[in-house]
Design an enzyme around this catalytic site. Sequence first.
Site: not given
Length: 150
Positions: A7, A64-65, A67, A69, A97, A108, A131, A135
């Site tokens: 952005d 972005c500013g 990260g 959002g 992982h 920022r 492993r 997950r």
Amino acid sequence: MVVLGSDHAGYQLKEAVTKYLTDKSIDFFDVGVCKGEKEDYPRIAYEVTEMIKCKKADKGILFCGSGIGMAIAANKVNGIRCAVCSEPYSAKMSRLHNDSNVLALGNRVVGEELAIMIIDIWLNSDYEGGRHTKRLNLIEDIEKQNINKE
């Protein structure tokens, strides 16, 4: 190939990373924004993640500013595992992982040199499997449950 998107708040950092990727001969595609354009981050996150889902890119980097959002928006897309990172260790672990396929950085939060260190480690770390696969399968099960409820 890596797809980039920012952005207006992340534009400056994206431009520094563009130069780094060019210097390293790493293939990338930039979905924007261009200098001076105002843009809402969810649209950019969607464009980047759609390129990954459609297999037009292997990985994505969002700016972005903070990260945050971008990461929240990207993670709404099934199959996307976006990690917001402000230091190299988390970036490496997100690949080893979690098999992250999108990295979100905050203009920022991290400077250009730190961002490049984070990206370099992220791009050069491979998923360990083993492993961790169980997950990731559980995460995919959650995504499938959400699809079935719609």
